[in-house]
Design an enzyme around this catalytic site. Structure first.
Site, PDB file in Angstrom:
ATOM      1  N   GLY A  17       0.765  -1.222   0.000  1.00 25.46           N
ATOM      2  CA  GLY A  17       0.000   0.000   0.000  1.00 25.46           C
ATOM      3  C   GLY A  17       0.803   1.283   0.000  1.00 25.46           C
ATOM      4  CB  ILE A  18       0.148   4.492   1.777  1.00 27.85           C
ATOM      5  CG1 ILE A  18      -1.243   4.758   1.197  1.00 27.85           C
ATOM      6  CG2 ILE A  18       0.887   5.814   1.997  1.00 27.85           C
ATOM      7  CD1 ILE A  18      -2.182   5.472   2.157  1.00 27.85           C
ATOM      8  N   GLY A  19       2.654   2.631   2.314  1.00 28.15           N
ATOM      9  CA  GLY A  19       4.010   2.495   2.838  1.00 28.15           C
ATOM     10  C   GLY A  19       4.980   1.965   1.803  1.00 28.15           C
ATOM     11  CB  SER A 148      -7.698   8.455   7.984  1.00 27.04           C
ATOM     12  OG  SER A 148      -8.940   8.212   7.348  1.00 27.04           O
ATOM     13  CE1 TYR A 162      -7.875   3.580  10.187  1.00 25.81           C
ATOM     14  CE2 TYR A 162      -9.485   5.141   9.342  1.00 25.81           C
ATOM     15  CZ  TYR A 162      -8.242   4.548   9.267  1.00 25.81           C
ATOM     16  OH  TYR A 162      -7.371   4.910   8.278  1.00 25.81           O
TER      17      TYR A 162
END
Length: 280
Positions: A17-19, A148, A162
């Site tokens: 993903g983003i990482g 987020s 979350y």
């Protein structure tokens, strides 16, 4: 000269993903990079992607570790310093939304899920920054937290824990930014909207389920005004911008929203995710 030449970046949650996209981008632009995640197989996929892009093997350190544990964090910091001798950029990307085993949501979700969510999304960030702080002060470094839009002012009735954890992360970003800028360390964050990653499977959704929801949102302009959910590289580019002091030197303690316009409307909250999944 590449813009991150001579810098050392540690990117948590970089096994996908983003990482993964951020680690690859940093490495391609000259940084030496420590990548980490719990899944050694996926972590190796990230390492291979970096190597295939032409980055020398000696510029990449892969450490499989559980970021939620003290030992895992210590291994990350010590391993990075032993391999590269310094730390310039810390990207706190690892995070999770925990599904209730009985499918309960919001205020009905078991409190154990609250604890697990805050353990990885908030507590682990605080303790890792505590461990990394002295090394970042030495290099006048950068911290970028991945938050987020779920932590913003709009309600999150289905993913309440979350959203709460990301709101706490935003406050942590602001507060530590004031403390650490006195030592030359900048702290900022990025708040993505929907991004195509492995997040759904990590939450316990069946393969393809979250993608189905995201496709639905993409087709409704009140959910995503720009018409598409992000690819990981689109968020990684914002992370790199915030890590680049030449480009973003006067940005302190801010969260850049990268969501295709979703948080201006937040029509996603008007739709029931479970009903979307029932559609053919």
């Amino acid at each position: 000269m590449a813009r991150f030449s001579g810098k050392v970046a540690l990117v948590t949650g970089s096994s996908n993903g983003i990482g993964r996209a951020a680690a690859l981008l940093f490495a391609q632009q000259g940084a030496k990079v420590t990548i980490t995640g719990r899944n050694a197989e996926r972590l190796e996929e990230t390492r291979q992607a970096i190597l295939k892009s032409g980055v020398p093997a000696e510029n990449v350190l892969a450490i499989a570790a559980d970021l939620a544990t003290d030992q895992g964090q210590t291994d990350l910091i010590n391993g990075t310093l032993q391999k590269f001798g310094r730390l310039d950029i810390l990207v706190n990307n690892a995070g999770a939304a925990v599904n209730d085993p009985q499918g309960r949501m919001g205020i009905d979700q078991q409190i154990e899920d609250f604890d697990k969510t805050f353990q990885i999304n908030m507590r682990s960030v605080v303790t890792l920054v505590q461990k990394a702080k002295e090394h970042l002060i030495k290099t006048k470094g950068e911290i970028i937290n991945v938050s987020s839009i779920g932590g913003g002012p709009h309600a999150q009735p289905d993913m309440m824990y979350y959203g709460m954890s990301k709101a706490a992360l935003d406050q942590f970003t602001r507060s530590t930014a004031i403390t650490l800028i006195q030592h030359g360390v900048r702290v900022n964050s990025v708040s993505p909207g929907g991004v195509y990653t492995g997040f759904g499977e990590a939450m316990g959704f069946p393969p393809g389920a979250l993608e189905k929801i995201m496709k639905y949102f993409e087709s409704h302009k009140e959910c995503v005004p720009c018409g598409h959910m992000a690819q990981p590289i689109e968020i990684a580019q914002v992370i790199a911008f915030l890590a680049d002091r030449t480009m973003s030197s006067y940005i302190i303690g801010q969260s850049i929203i990268a969501d295709g316009g979703s948080s201006l409307l937040m029509g996603m909250q008007a739709h029931d995710m479970m009903e979307i999944l029932k559609q053919p």
